[in-house]
Design a protein around this motif. Sequence first.
Motif: not given
Length: 293
Positions: A72, A74-75
């Motif tokens: 991910d 966004d991590r």
Amino acid sequence: MSKPTRESSSDGSGQAADESGKIVQADVPDSMMSLLTALRATGGSDTDQAPSESGVPKAASPARLPVGSSLDPDRIDVWLFDLDNTLYPASCRLFEQIDRAMGRYVADLLSLEPAEARALQKQYFREHGTTLRGLMTHHDIDPHDYLSVVHDIDHTPVQPNPRLDAALNRLPGRKLVFTNGSVPHAEAVLQRLGVTRHFEAIFDIVASDFVPKPDPAPYRELLVRYGIDPTRAFFAEDSARNLVPAHALGMATLYVQHGADWNVDPHEGADYIHHRCEDLADWLEGVVGADRA
């Protein structure tokens, strides 16, 4: 087109000089700065734990997902990329030019036959992380002269990569180059690829005081200088051994495989390798989606 910051010095306060010499203050929370300062001072990290059965330290609560899972984006706050044979494909054979130049340098320096020079060059690489470090340790050479010689190569085999450019553009977060090479060499490669605009800075062998990956010291220095939380960082490399310290610090890792003689494929159970690919642009498109416009 703007160039990445050539930051090769810092006082450890989270400040660093840009190309003009102006001090730039990184946006680092007090809690993170305390951690990073301690990391530099002690040579350890809050992710240090007992080694696993493979002898590789286990990292605590990294940003990565289990091996084989999707990542991910966004991590991840900071994306770190090795340069040679990672950002550009090994098929460019650019590093072969560098390798031959290193062999000639060793032969000329020590008056050796080419075969003898190559054997010593590879010995120093195995024992010291880079040929340069071995030559500095055993022969007290000028590292700046060495870098200027071995990186005086033809960069034109590196072709523009619009797919990589688009994928980096869609990738959220900061992006830096982390290389055992030099800033001028990295700048030439990034310009040829057409991706210079995406990179905040190049952390090179000069910035690491000529201590190469996989020694943990330049990893710690990089984290401190740029205010990076390693558990929210990602590192892509084509040398598996250079991923070991990144994993130990808590980074997500990507092993770029290309089949060169030094690109030895670790066993499938190597826990310091979280993701694998053969083409970086392909892999990044899988993470952020391909821009087909």
